[in-house]
Design a protein around this motif. Structure first.
Motif, PDB file in Angstrom:
ATOM      1  N   LYS A  80      37.388  47.193 101.133  1.00 33.43           N
ATOM      2  CA  LYS A  80      37.859  46.623  99.858  1.00 33.43           C
ATOM      3  C   LYS A  80      36.700  46.239  98.939  1.00 33.43           C
ATOM      4  O   LYS A  80      36.797  45.311  98.141  1.00 33.43           O
ATOM      5  CB  LYS A  80      38.776  45.414 100.072  1.00 33.43           C
ATOM      6  N   VAL A  81      35.586  46.976  99.088  1.00 37.70           N
ATOM      7  CA  VAL A  81      34.407  46.771  98.253  1.00 37.70           C
ATOM      8  C   VAL A  81      34.025  48.140  97.683  1.00 37.70           C
ATOM      9  O   VAL A  81      33.997  49.126  98.425  1.00 37.70           O
ATOM     10  CB  VAL A  81      33.227  46.197  99.089  1.00 37.70           C
ATOM     11  N   GLU A  82      33.757  48.199  96.395  1.00 37.55           N
ATOM     12  CA  GLU A  82      33.352  49.459  95.766  1.00 37.55           C
ATOM     13  C   GLU A  82      32.021  49.929  96.357  1.00 37.55           C
ATOM     14  O   GLU A  82      31.147  49.115  96.665  1.00 37.55           O
ATOM     15  CB  GLU A  82      33.215  49.278  94.251  1.00 37.55           C
ATOM     16  N   ALA A  83      31.850  51.234  96.486  1.00 39.73           N
ATOM     17  CA  ALA A  83      30.656  51.813  97.113  1.00 39.73           C
ATOM     18  C   ALA A  83      29.363  51.337  96.464  1.00 39.73           C
ATOM     19  O   ALA A  83      28.369  51.078  97.153  1.00 39.73           O
ATOM     20  CB  ALA A  83      30.733  53.342  97.088  1.00 39.73           C
ATOM     21  N   ASP A  84      29.372  51.188  95.133  1.00 39.28           N
ATOM     22  CA  ASP A  84      28.150  50.761  94.450  1.00 39.28           C
ATOM     23  C   ASP A  84      27.872  49.260  94.590  1.00 39.28           C
ATOM     24  O   ASP A  84      26.832  48.774  94.166  1.00 39.28           O
ATOM     25  CB  ASP A  84      28.181  51.166  92.973  1.00 39.28           C
ATOM     26  N   GLU A  85      28.802  48.524  95.184  1.00 38.55           N
ATOM     27  CA  GLU A  85      28.621  47.084  95.404  1.00 38.55           C
ATOM     28  C   GLU A  85      28.165  46.761  96.825  1.00 38.55           C
ATOM     29  O   GLU A  85      27.755  45.640  97.102  1.00 38.55           O
ATOM     30  CB  GLU A  85      29.947  46.337  95.186  1.00 38.55           C
ATOM     31  N   GLY A 121      30.157  41.857  97.975  1.00 40.85           N
ATOM     32  CA  GLY A 121      29.750  43.195  98.389  1.00 40.85           C
ATOM     33  C   GLY A 121      29.035  43.257  99.723  1.00 40.85           C
ATOM     34  O   GLY A 121      28.854  44.344 100.278  1.00 40.85           O
ATOM     35  N   ASP A 145      38.582  50.576 105.285  1.00 38.82           N
ATOM     36  CA  ASP A 145      38.493  50.273 103.858  1.00 38.82           C
ATOM     37  C   ASP A 145      38.090  48.809 103.743  1.00 38.82           C
ATOM     38  O   ASP A 145      38.898  47.910 103.964  1.00 38.82           O
ATOM     39  CB  ASP A 145      39.839  50.517 103.173  1.00 38.82           C
TER      40      ASP A 145
END
Length: 182
Positions: free
Chosen positions: A157-162, A55, A155
């Motif tokens: 390639k990491v989720e916003a919460d990570e 992340g 992008d």
């Protein structure tokens, strides 16, 4: 060694020739003569290494003239999404970027020349990144662009919460607010 061209001139991906056997593998990560034979002419003077957890986004960073830095990036452990953004004002690809997955498994290297902002996100649990530079760090020449700039719209390639970003990177300007040029 196989040189892979990208959509942006001067940004290249280097695929080393790997010699595996029952003991493991061997490859030349850097050979100045072979690089020169393939049109890569930099005098690397320093190696930098980072370790990050999943992340983490580092970047987008560059140094402007008269202290620009070229970087030869590779991953020793883990996997990253490596990104280079063209900030050469007179380039037909100004503001465009290339992403490449670098990993310990694929052993690819990314040659990021002068005039490009560089950053990466960590896709694996952890990653160790090693990169050569052809210029020492020069604080007054350091510049950057915010990782989540809406114009670039990268992008990672990491989720916003990570996402984990340094305080220093969070206050970088947006693409439309830069007051410097390369």
């Amino acid at each position: 060694m196989n040189i892979e061209k990208t959509a942006i001139q001067d940004l290249i991906i280097i695929n080393p020739t790997v010699f595996p056997d029952e003991r493991g593998y061997f490859f030349e990560a850097y050979n100045k003569t072979k690089f020169a034979e393939n049109g890569i002419h930099y005098n690397f003077i320093q190696d930098n290494q980072s370790f990050s957890k999943r992340g983490v986004i580092r970047g987008l960073h560059l140094q402007i003239n008269p202290f620009p830095q070229a970087k030869l990036v590779r991953v020793l452990e883990g996997e990253i999404l490596d990104i280079a953004v063209d900030f050469r004002k007179n380039s037909p690809t100004y503001g465009q970027y290339v992403c490449v997955v670098l990993s310990a498994e694929n052993k690819k290297q990314f040659m990021v020349p002068h005039g490009f902002a560089h950053g990466f996100s960590v896709l694996s649990e952890t990653a160790s990144v090693l990169y050569k530079v052809d210029q020492v760090y020069h604080k007054d020449s350091e510049r950057g662009i915010r990782y989540n700039d809406p114009v670039l719209n990268i992008d990672w390639k990491v989720e916003a919460d990570e996402v984990i970003v340094s305080e220093k990177d969070l206050i970088l300007p947006s693409f439309n607010d830069i007051d410097w040029e390369f």
